[in-house]
Scaffold this motif. Structure first.
Motif, PDB file in Angstrom:
ATOM      1  N   ALA A 219      48.059 -45.681  39.154  1.00 43.80           N
ATOM      2  CA  ALA A 219      48.299 -45.475  40.470  1.00 43.80           C
ATOM      3  C   ALA A 219      48.528 -43.879  40.749  1.00 43.80           C
ATOM      4  O   ALA A 219      47.738 -43.183  41.414  1.00 43.80           O
ATOM      5  CB  ALA A 219      49.594 -45.881  41.045  1.00 43.80           C
ATOM      6  N   VAL A 220      49.141 -43.213  39.723  1.00 42.52           N
ATOM      7  CA  VAL A 220      49.313 -41.762  39.767  1.00 42.52           C
ATOM      8  C   VAL A 220      47.982 -41.091  39.536  1.00 42.52           C
ATOM      9  O   VAL A 220      47.516 -40.169  40.172  1.00 42.52           O
ATOM     10  CB  VAL A 220      50.534 -41.282  38.835  1.00 42.52           C
ATOM     11  N   GLY A 221      47.196 -41.579  38.439  1.00 37.86           N
ATOM     12  CA  GLY A 221      45.948 -41.150  37.971  1.00 37.86           C
ATOM     13  C   GLY A 221      44.791 -41.249  39.100  1.00 37.86           C
ATOM     14  O   GLY A 221      44.244 -40.128  39.348  1.00 37.86           O
ATOM     15  N   LEU A 222      44.948 -42.185  39.971  1.00 39.85           N
ATOM     16  CA  LEU A 222      43.841 -42.361  41.106  1.00 39.85           C
ATOM     17  C   LEU A 222      44.314 -41.416  42.151  1.00 39.85           C
ATOM     18  O   LEU A 222      43.581 -41.006  42.847  1.00 39.85           O
ATOM     19  CB  LEU A 222      43.912 -43.909  41.338  1.00 39.85           C
ATOM     20  N   LYS A 223      45.585 -41.323  42.339  1.00 40.30           N
ATOM     21  CA  LYS A 223      46.217 -40.360  43.355  1.00 40.30           C
ATOM     22  C   LYS A 223      45.867 -39.146  43.046  1.00 40.30           C
ATOM     23  O   LYS A 223      45.305 -38.279  43.942  1.00 40.30           O
ATOM     24  CB  LYS A 223      47.754 -40.608  43.636  1.00 40.30           C
ATOM     25  N   ASP A 224      45.899 -38.441  41.963  1.00 39.88           N
ATOM     26  CA  ASP A 224      45.494 -37.193  41.451  1.00 39.88           C
ATOM     27  C   ASP A 224      43.995 -36.912  41.421  1.00 39.88           C
ATOM     28  O   ASP A 224      43.517 -35.916  41.828  1.00 39.88           O
ATOM     29  CB  ASP A 224      45.833 -37.103  40.015  1.00 39.88           C
ATOM     30  N   ARG A 225      43.204 -38.086  41.504  1.00 39.02           N
ATOM     31  CA  ARG A 225      41.725 -37.999  41.484  1.00 39.02           C
ATOM     32  C   ARG A 225      41.218 -37.950  43.228  1.00 39.02           C
ATOM     33  O   ARG A 225      39.933 -37.977  43.402  1.00 39.02           O
ATOM     34  CB  ARG A 225      41.016 -39.056  40.951  1.00 39.02           C
TER      35      ARG A 225
END
Length: 420
Positions: free
Chosen positions: A30-36
């Motif tokens: 979730a955090v990684g997709l948000k950052d992308r």
């Protein structure tokens, strides 16, 4: 139709601060997709993995920029399978009703994982009613797992109905994620020859390469504290479930009882007492086989690197039904991996491909003992395969690599953004 960005809704039973591996992975995702650049929201429950040890979290919060909503489904302490079934049923029912009737102001795409086991069928129904596209992330295959464990009679009404619903959930998905080639083959077989195998993406699980790094035992306080520094040590760390074949590992310990080998088993689970009893039957507990509970999160970089060899064990019959995330952690630790699995299982294929350890079949006690003895008497083999494991991990199974694959799959213009 709203002009706002599409909301990507991740539905998962486990999320930060849950210490279950699924919770860690879903938090990273979730955090990684948000950052992308994706607009990410998480719907989850209250932490409850280690019998409710985690503190209660607010119903709405932000975690590293990700909006998190926790439903109010009642929970019982997860100390047995019947209690987990209660939690699974309550979580699934509560989440289903919420998603069916809540007001949504913009476009939504749903991502869900097979935790709890009933969630895929429920999310298929919700998304069909609401007209939402969804991505099915298969961490375990159901009803295959309870059928193999004998909880659900094969060919019975429950099995046939569950299988039919799960097959439909796979067929209607925009994307399906499998954790390895063998799992993809099983999903494709479920779908049948008329299904499109191209929509089944293989995206391996991962470990944080900065959190778990190789460490010499002489520099490791955990090794020192538990008397492992000067003894060849074999480590199993994680869930001790019925589908983890630790019986073969204890059998190998009995074969090597007269050698200088220490076996350390860290974790909890439904099958732990059986493994303890087996070690006691062989007169090994407290001598060459030690048991410890789950370790605090901050201690994991030390406990997971405290040994010479790590173990990944899968019960026979579970080929492609589960893919152990412990494999990536063991490889991150820079240790050879003893894989107890069939030759064609995903875990065995990986260690054989990269010469990162040795695989033996379930029940092959003498083969497991011979592999451990080979490592014990050949420090150069330990060093070479440990180095191979870390290098293969860094090239294939780090967090950013996996999340980039998810992003490319989920975002229409992802390729250009990732490259940029």
């Amino acid at each position: 139709m709203s002009s706002e960005p599409t909301e990507h809704l991740l539905v998962t039973e486990y999320f930060h601060p849950d210490t279950a591996s699924t919770g860690q992975l879903m938090t990273d995702l979730a955090v990684g997709l948000k950052d992308r650049g994706l607009d990410m929201t998480v719907y989850t429950g209250q932490p409850n993995y280690h019998s409710g040890e985690n503190e209660r979290q607010p119903s709405r919060s932000l975690h590293e920029g990700v909006s998190v909503r926790r439903i109010g489904a009642p929970q019982v302490r997860q100390s047995s399978m019947p209690r987990r079934l209660v939690n699974w049923a309550l979580f699934t029912a509560w989440m289903t009703v919420l998603l069916l009737f809540e007001r949504v102001e913009r476009d939504r795409k749903v991502i869900f994982v097979t935790c709890p086991p009933f969630l895929p069928a429920a999310m298929w129904f919700v998304c069909r009613v609401r007209g939402w596209e969804y991505t099915y992330v298969a961490y375990d295959l159901y009803p295959d797992e309870p059928v193999e464990l004998g909880y659900v009679p094969e060919g019975g009404l429950v099995h046939r109905l569950w299988e039919r619903l799960d097959r439909q959930a796979f067929r209607d998905a925009e994307h399906v994620v499998a954790l390895g080639p063998v799992m993809k083959e099983r999903i494709a077989a479920k779908l049948g020859p008329s299904a499109d195998p191209e929509k089944i993406e293989i995206i391996h699980n991962w470990e944080d390469e900065d959190f778990i790094t190789p460490m010499a035992k002489t520099d490791n306080w955990f090794s020192e504290e538990h008397g492992l520094t000067d003894t060849f040590t074999v480590l199993y760390s994680g869930n001790i479930a019925e589908f983890h074949d630790l019986e073969t590992l204890v059998g190998a310990a009995a074969e090597l009882d007269d050698r200088e080998v220490q076996f350390l088993i860290i974790g909890e689970g439904d099958n732990k007492q059986r493994i303890i009893d087996l070690a006691e039957e062989h007169g090994l507990r407290g001598d060459s086989v030690e048991f410890l509970p789950y370790q605090p999160w901050d201690d994991l970089p030390y406990s997971l690197t405290s040994a010479d060899v790590s173990v990944v064990a899968v019960k026979e019959g579970f080929e492609g039904i589960v893919v152990s995330s412990k494999l990536y952690t063991a490889m991150a630790a820079g240790q050879p991996v003893l894989v107890i699995a069939q030759d064609d299982d995903d875990e065995a294929r990986i260690v054989d491909q990269f010469d990162a350890g040795i695989s033996v079949e379930q029940g092959a006690v003498e083969d497991a003992a011979a592999a451990i003895e080979r490592w014990r008497t050949d420090p150069q083999l330990v060093e070479r395969q440990g180095t191979n494991a870390r290098e293969a991990f860094e090239a294939n199974f780090v967090k950013d690599t996996a999340i980039d694959q998810y992003y490319e799959m989920l975002a229409p213009t992802a390729q250009s953004k990732v490259v940029a």
